[in-house]
Write a protein that holds these residues in place. Structure first.
Motif, PDB file in Angstrom:
ATOM      1  N   TYR A 478       5.694   5.873  -3.344  1.00  0.00           N
ATOM      2  CA  TYR A 478       4.681   6.885  -2.260  1.00  0.00           C
ATOM      3  C   TYR A 478       4.992   5.710  -0.883  1.00  0.00           C
ATOM      4  CZ  TYR A 478       0.487   7.724   0.724  1.00  0.00           C
ATOM      5  OH  TYR A 478       0.463   8.411   1.415  1.00  0.00           O
ATOM      6  N   VAL A 479       4.811   4.346  -0.336  1.00  0.00           N
ATOM      7  CA  VAL A 479       4.841   3.940   0.356  1.00  0.00           C
ATOM      8  C   VAL A 479       6.222   3.732   0.940  1.00  0.00           C
ATOM      9  CG1 VAL A 479       4.918   2.016   1.655  1.00  0.00           C
ATOM     10  CG2 VAL A 479       2.892   2.993  -0.125  1.00  0.00           C
ATOM     11  N   GLU A 480       7.098   3.644   0.278  1.00  0.00           N
ATOM     12  CA  GLU A 480       8.304   3.531   0.684  1.00  0.00           C
ATOM     13  C   GLU A 480       9.181   4.871   1.096  1.00  0.00           C
ATOM     14  OE1 GLU A 480      10.059  -0.522  -2.424  1.00  0.00           O
ATOM     15  OE2 GLU A 480      10.746   2.517  -2.402  1.00  0.00           O
ATOM     16  N   ASN A 481       8.229   6.160   0.900  1.00  0.00           N
ATOM     17  CA  ASN A 481       8.771   6.666   1.370  1.00  0.00           C
ATOM     18  C   ASN A 481       8.000   7.691   2.718  1.00  0.00           C
ATOM     19  OD1 ASN A 481      10.963   7.323  -0.194  1.00  0.00           O
ATOM     20  ND2 ASN A 481       9.696   8.405  -1.702  1.00  0.00           N
ATOM     21  N   GLY A 482       7.298   7.136   3.424  1.00  0.00           N
ATOM     22  CA  GLY A 482       6.639   7.278   4.151  1.00  0.00           C
ATOM     23  C   GLY A 482       4.838   7.070   4.306  1.00  0.00           C
ATOM     24  N   GLY A 483       4.334   7.438   3.204  1.00  0.00           N
ATOM     25  CA  GLY A 483       2.547   7.179   2.987  1.00  0.00           C
ATOM     26  C   GLY A 483       2.194   6.172   4.016  1.00  0.00           C
ATOM     27  N   THR A 484       0.950   6.256   3.396  1.00  0.00           N
ATOM     28  CA  THR A 484       0.134   5.016   3.913  1.00  0.00           C
ATOM     29  C   THR A 484      -0.973   5.152   3.032  1.00  0.00           C
ATOM     30  OG1 THR A 484       0.580   5.707   6.041  1.00  0.00           O
ATOM     31  CG2 THR A 484      -2.229   4.686   5.476  1.00  0.00           C
ATOM     32  N   LEU A 485      -1.335   3.814   2.117  1.00  0.00           N
ATOM     33  CA  LEU A 485      -1.903   3.903   1.344  1.00  0.00           C
ATOM     34  C   LEU A 485      -3.591   2.835   1.682  1.00  0.00           C
ATOM     35  CD1 LEU A 485      -1.801   3.920  -1.582  1.00  0.00           C
ATOM     36  CD2 LEU A 485      -1.189   2.333  -1.483  1.00  0.00           C
ATOM     37  N   VAL A 486      -4.680   3.262   0.916  1.00  0.00           N
ATOM     38  CA  VAL A 486      -5.476   2.120   1.383  1.00  0.00           C
ATOM     39  C   VAL A 486      -5.915   1.916   0.420  1.00  0.00           C
ATOM     40  CG1 VAL A 486      -7.584   1.167   2.547  1.00  0.00           C
ATOM     41  CG2 VAL A 486      -5.726   3.399   3.476  1.00  0.00           C
ATOM     42  N   VAL A 487      -6.371   0.465  -0.439  1.00  0.00           N
ATOM     43  CA  VAL A 487      -6.469   0.336  -1.933  1.00  0.00           C
ATOM     44  C   VAL A 487      -7.960  -0.450  -2.131  1.00  0.00           C
ATOM     45  CG1 VAL A 487      -5.731  -1.149  -4.018  1.00  0.00           C
ATOM     46  CG2 VAL A 487      -4.634   0.617  -2.361  1.00  0.00           C
ATOM     47  N   SER A 488      -8.895  -0.356  -2.339  1.00  0.00           N
ATOM     48  CA  SER A 488     -10.295  -1.644  -2.311  1.00  0.00           C
ATOM     49  C   SER A 488      -9.734  -2.973  -3.963  1.00  0.00           C
ATOM     50  CB  SER A 488     -11.595  -0.820  -2.730  1.00  0.00           C
ATOM     51  OG  SER A 488     -11.095  -0.665  -4.322  1.00  0.00           O
ATOM     52  N   TYR A 489     -10.849  -3.418  -3.510  1.00  0.00           N
ATOM     53  CA  TYR A 489     -10.861  -4.614  -4.169  1.00  0.00           C
ATOM     54  C   TYR A 489     -10.960  -4.393  -5.644  1.00  0.00           C
ATOM     55  CZ  TYR A 489     -15.856  -3.638  -4.831  1.00  0.00           C
ATOM     56  OH  TYR A 489     -17.142  -3.747  -4.549  1.00  0.00           O
ATOM     57  N   PHE A 490     -10.211  -5.184  -6.550  1.00  0.00           N
ATOM     58  CA  PHE A 490     -10.843  -5.618  -8.358  1.00  0.00           C
ATOM     59  C   PHE A 490     -10.196  -3.937  -8.655  1.00  0.00           C
ATOM     60  CE2 PHE A 490     -13.494  -5.087 -11.921  1.00  0.00           C
ATOM     61  CZ  PHE A 490     -12.905  -6.258 -12.662  1.00  0.00           C
ATOM     62  N   ARG A 510       1.207  -5.509  -6.988  1.00  0.00           N
ATOM     63  CA  ARG A 510       1.866  -7.461  -6.125  1.00  0.00           C
ATOM     64  C   ARG A 510       2.630  -6.024  -5.178  1.00  0.00           C
ATOM     65  NH1 ARG A 510       1.453 -10.308 -10.560  1.00  0.00           N
ATOM     66  NH2 ARG A 510       3.475  -9.672 -10.990  1.00  0.00           N
ATOM     67  N   ASP A 511       3.457  -5.612  -5.411  1.00  0.00           N
ATOM     68  CA  ASP A 511       4.862  -5.410  -4.388  1.00  0.00           C
ATOM     69  C   ASP A 511       3.967  -5.242  -3.474  1.00  0.00           C
ATOM     70  OD1 ASP A 511       6.275  -7.578  -5.634  1.00  0.00           O
ATOM     71  OD2 ASP A 511       7.576  -5.675  -7.118  1.00  0.00           O
ATOM     72  N   VAL A 512       3.528  -3.837  -4.065  1.00  0.00           N
ATOM     73  CA  VAL A 512       3.120  -2.456  -2.761  1.00  0.00           C
ATOM     74  C   VAL A 512       2.317  -2.993  -1.670  1.00  0.00           C
ATOM     75  CG1 VAL A 512       1.641  -1.513  -4.427  1.00  0.00           C
ATOM     76  CG2 VAL A 512       2.898   0.026  -2.549  1.00  0.00           C
ATOM     77  N   LEU A 513       1.198  -3.860  -2.256  1.00  0.00           N
ATOM     78  CA  LEU A 513       0.298  -4.615  -0.926  1.00  0.00           C
ATOM     79  C   LEU A 513       0.841  -5.591  -0.400  1.00  0.00           C
ATOM     80  CD1 LEU A 513      -3.197  -4.438  -3.489  1.00  0.00           C
ATOM     81  CD2 LEU A 513      -2.051  -2.812  -1.608  1.00  0.00           C
ATOM     82  N   GLY A 576       9.107   0.224   3.964  1.00  0.00           N
ATOM     83  CA  GLY A 576       9.958   0.889   4.159  1.00  0.00           C
ATOM     84  C   GLY A 576       9.866   1.331   5.055  1.00  0.00           C
ATOM     85  N   GLU A 577       9.511   3.111   5.012  1.00  0.00           N
ATOM     86  CA  GLU A 577       8.402   3.792   5.992  1.00  0.00           C
ATOM     87  C   GLU A 577       7.181   3.514   6.028  1.00  0.00           C
ATOM     88  OE1 GLU A 577      11.298   5.760   7.995  1.00  0.00           O
ATOM     89  OE2 GLU A 577      12.455   3.985   6.468  1.00  0.00           O
ATOM     90  N   GLY A 578       6.560   3.290   5.005  1.00  0.00           N
ATOM     91  CA  GLY A 578       4.771   3.004   5.098  1.00  0.00           C
ATOM     92  C   GLY A 578       4.264   1.887   5.129  1.00  0.00           C
ATOM     93  N   THR A 579       3.047   1.834   5.382  1.00  0.00           N
ATOM     94  CA  THR A 579       1.969   1.115   5.320  1.00  0.00           C
ATOM     95  C   THR A 579       1.242   1.013   4.015  1.00  0.00           C
ATOM     96  OG1 THR A 579       0.005   2.109   6.688  1.00  0.00           O
ATOM     97  CG2 THR A 579       2.553   1.007   7.846  1.00  0.00           C
TER      98      THR A 579
END
Length: 673
Positions: A478-490, A510-513, A576-579
């Motif tokens: 999802y992120v590599e294709n341009g999406g924006t991701l927000v992940v919380s702890y745990f 690990r890789d995506v973050l 990729g295209e996202g963060t």
């Protein structure tokens, strides 16, 4: 293939649970007359009527139900006909006491409430199938029948039973799920504390133990209990499909209430023809309309975006909370139309006529104790007229701006014992993330962790403790294709068996973050940590902190104090295209909004600052046109911008430019284009 909408309705559904068996037959004529006055077109019948339909084993009395359905049909009121399998009769339990559920502590519950069922009981299963088949044969062709309603609120108040029938059933379920006892030992990690099993016969339900029980066993038992209830639903559903082909079958979900936290609604949503939900406001001081919106969005998501139906809510106060306030004038309509804005095809209540006896006699109803000379009744009639004016909304779909990843099984796993902090609550994180998005005026879809996320510019992931390798790959893609991701702890800590992923946390994330976590550092009660970010901006976190090690991610906020001082607290990873953003402490809604605002810039989601707080703007659209719902939960008149000219359906007035929405009111504009 059954239709997914109630048969015989041209517009939105309006009505509620109708329990004529509680009243003399002389009252029924008044009921249907008043239903027509209020605009009722759909009622749920027979849900708790097993003892009336089968007063003795094998002796059936359907004549009274025949008369009820005929009377409703004569007055053009459609019927959601229940199978009464949530409440077996007293004679059944006298003959089969083993069908009453047993608690983890070994206590067998008694008859006298509702939903006291061991779903593994062969006697219950056969009796439920018998009464369901008889109802299906008798009423499949009845002209009032709109849909079938199986059971009632599965999982309330008991989902898991720990009796010997369940023990045997659990062993069979494990054999199917895992294949061998060796696979169970591997999945449960039974080498720890010497819990290894040599055969399935040695495995018991996770009954009360002197200290912590095997967490993987508890997680599997939660899955087993959920699957067992679902087996019984499917058996009844298939009987109804067989004898009434084409008529939709549902059961009422409860996506918002903690009483139903034992049900995996992603799995259940695939089994019903029409997703329905019951929603009751939790009046604990929080903004109840935010929880309402969250429940509606979650229910729509369980339905895959398809039409769904609010099958129960309350006209005013409920009866089962410590304090049960009445709804304010206008709140009933506002609540109902907020559900419609977020995808419901109508609004139904529990119940039609307020009971004089029994446990729920103080629960509000469409026709209250005070009768037709009451505020509630006048508002019910007004709501019926409003829903009638919105008939063309039917069949359209709600448009979402962002998505939240949510998984019931991950929630179950996080609530098991001996976690790093007893104060951590995955549902609290979901509520806070949702409230933040709500206050940014974003409509939210919920998504399973492995679902396609490509349609959403922004995806948030609050506390996804249990995350599979497939989940990690899905979020990375999802992120590599341009999406924006927000992940919380745990998040990303364990696999589907509650086993910690090999290597450093957060496992498959690990890789995506672009980071690893060396160690958790939960905070003490009342302890807080300060975060410093761009241009010296400060945030405050509590409950949790972590030792974060960037592996490609940039540090955006840093811990100023605490054990993690000078380490990253909030990070951003370009991939990729996202963060992908990561938040390693608990932020309240205000602080969280600061991070979400930055992530929204990455996602190119423009702020909607022109919309006042607690004024919802939600859009539905489809072949029948485009509709804008504006819902004002405040005590002040508001104005919202319109994207096009249109007609306001509740007043009939033309609307353009900025739409006026009076305090506490709702406006629905059918846009011209």
């Amino acid at each position: 293939m059954p239709d997914i909408t109630p048969h015989g309705l041209d517009g939105l559904a309006f009505g509620g649970d109708y329990n004529p068996e509680q009243w003399p037959e002389s009252v029924w004529q008044e009921d249907v007359r008043l239903m027509r006055e209020a605009g009722v077109n759909l009622v749920s019948v027979g849900i708790f009527s097993w003892a009336m339909l089968e007063p003795e084993p094998g002796r059936y009395e359907f004549d009274w139900l025949d008369r009820v359905l005929d009377l409703l049909h004569e007055h053009d009121i459609r019927v959601d006909l229940g199978t009464p399998t949530v409440a077996p009769p007293a004679w059944f339990y006298r003959a089969h006491p083993e069908a009453l559920p047993v608690s983890r502590e070994g206590v067998r519950y008694a008859f006298g409430s509702r939903g006291a069922i061991c779903h593994s009981s062969p006697a219950y299963r056969e009796a439920a199938a018998t009464i369901t088949e008889l109802l299906a044969r008798r009423y499949a062709g009845h002209p009032a029948l709109a849909m079938w309603h199986v059971h009632n609120e599965y999982g309330v108040p008991v989902s898991a039973c720990y009796c010997e029938n369940c023990a045997a059933h659990f062993r069979r379920w494990l054999a199917t799920a895992h294949g061998s006892v060796e696979a169970v030992n591997a999945a449960w990690g039974t080498a720890f504390w010497g819990q290894r099993y040599a055969s399935f016969e040695e495995i018991e339900p996770p009954r009360a133990t002197p200290t912590v029980c095997n967490p993987a066993q508890l997680l599997d038992y939660a899955r087993f209990a959920d699957a067992t209830m679902r087996e019984n639903f499917v058996r009844e559903r298939d009987l109804l499909h067989r004898f009434a082909p084409g008529t939709p079958v549902t059961t009422n979900f409860m996506t918002a209430l903690s009483q139903c936290d034992s049900v995996d609604y992603w799995a259940w949503g695939r089994e019903v023809d029409l997703v329905t939900n019951d929603h009751y406001l939790i009046t604990d001081g929080r903004r109840t309309h935010v929880n309402l919106a969250m429940a509606a969005d979650l229910t729509r998501s369980v339905a895959g975006g398809a039409p769904w139906l609010l099958l129960e809510h309350s006209t005013s106060g409920v009866n089962w909370q410590p304090r049960n306030p009445a709804k304010a004038p206008g709140q009933m309509a506002r609540n109902s139309l907020a559900h419609v804005a977020r995808g419901s095809e109508g609004a139904l209540f529990f119940q039609w006529r307020q009971s004089r006896r029994g446990a729920e006699k103080f629960h509000s109803a469409m026709l209250p104790h005070a009768g037709t000379e009451s505020r509630v009744w006048r508002e019910v009639v007004g709501l019926g007229a409003a829903l009638d004016s919105l008939a063309t909304v039917r069949g359209t779909r709600t448009a979402a701006d962002a998505a939240m990843v949510w998984d019931w099984q991950s929630w179950w796993a996080q609530r098991l014992e001996w976690r790093p902090s007893q104060d951590h609550d995955a549902r609290e994180r979901a509520d806070t993330f949702y409230e933040t998005l709500y206050d940014r005026h974003l409509t939210v879809d919920f998504a399973h962790p492995e679902a396609d996320l490509s349609a959403y510019p922004l995806v948030v992931v609050p506390a996804l403790y249990l995350a599979t390798e497939a989940t990690g790959e899905n979020l990375r893609r999802y992120v590599e294709n341009g999406g924006t991701l927000v992940v919380s702890y745990f998040s990303g800590i364990v696999d589907e068996h509650d086993a910690v992923h090999p290597g450093a946390h957060p496992g498959p994330l690990r890789d995506v973050l672009g980071l690893t976590i060396e160690e958790f550092s939960p905070l003490g009660e009342g302890e807080r940590v300060r975060l410093t970010g761009p241009e010296g901006a400060e945030l405050t976190g509590d409950l949790w902190s972590e030792f974060v090690v960037p592996k490609g991610a940039e540090t955006v906020w840093t811990y100023t104090d605490g054990l993690a001082a000078e380490r990253p607290a909030v990070t951003r990873h370009r991939l990729g295209e996202g963060t992908a953003w990561y938040i390693s402490t608990r932020l309240d809604a205000g602080a969280l909004d600061t991070v979400i605002a930055a992530a929204s810039e990455d996602a190119r989601l423009a702020p909607r600052a022109e919309l006042p707080r607690d004024v919802e703007v939600v859009r539905r659209g489809g072949e029948h046109g485009a509709y804008l719902f504006a819902i004002n939960h405040t005590a002040t008149d508001a104005k919202v911008p319109l994207p096009a000219h249109g007609t306001e359906l509740l007043t009939g007035e033309r609307a353009a430019g900025r739409l006026g929405v009076p305090a506490g009111a709702v406006r629905v504009v059918r846009l011209d284009s």
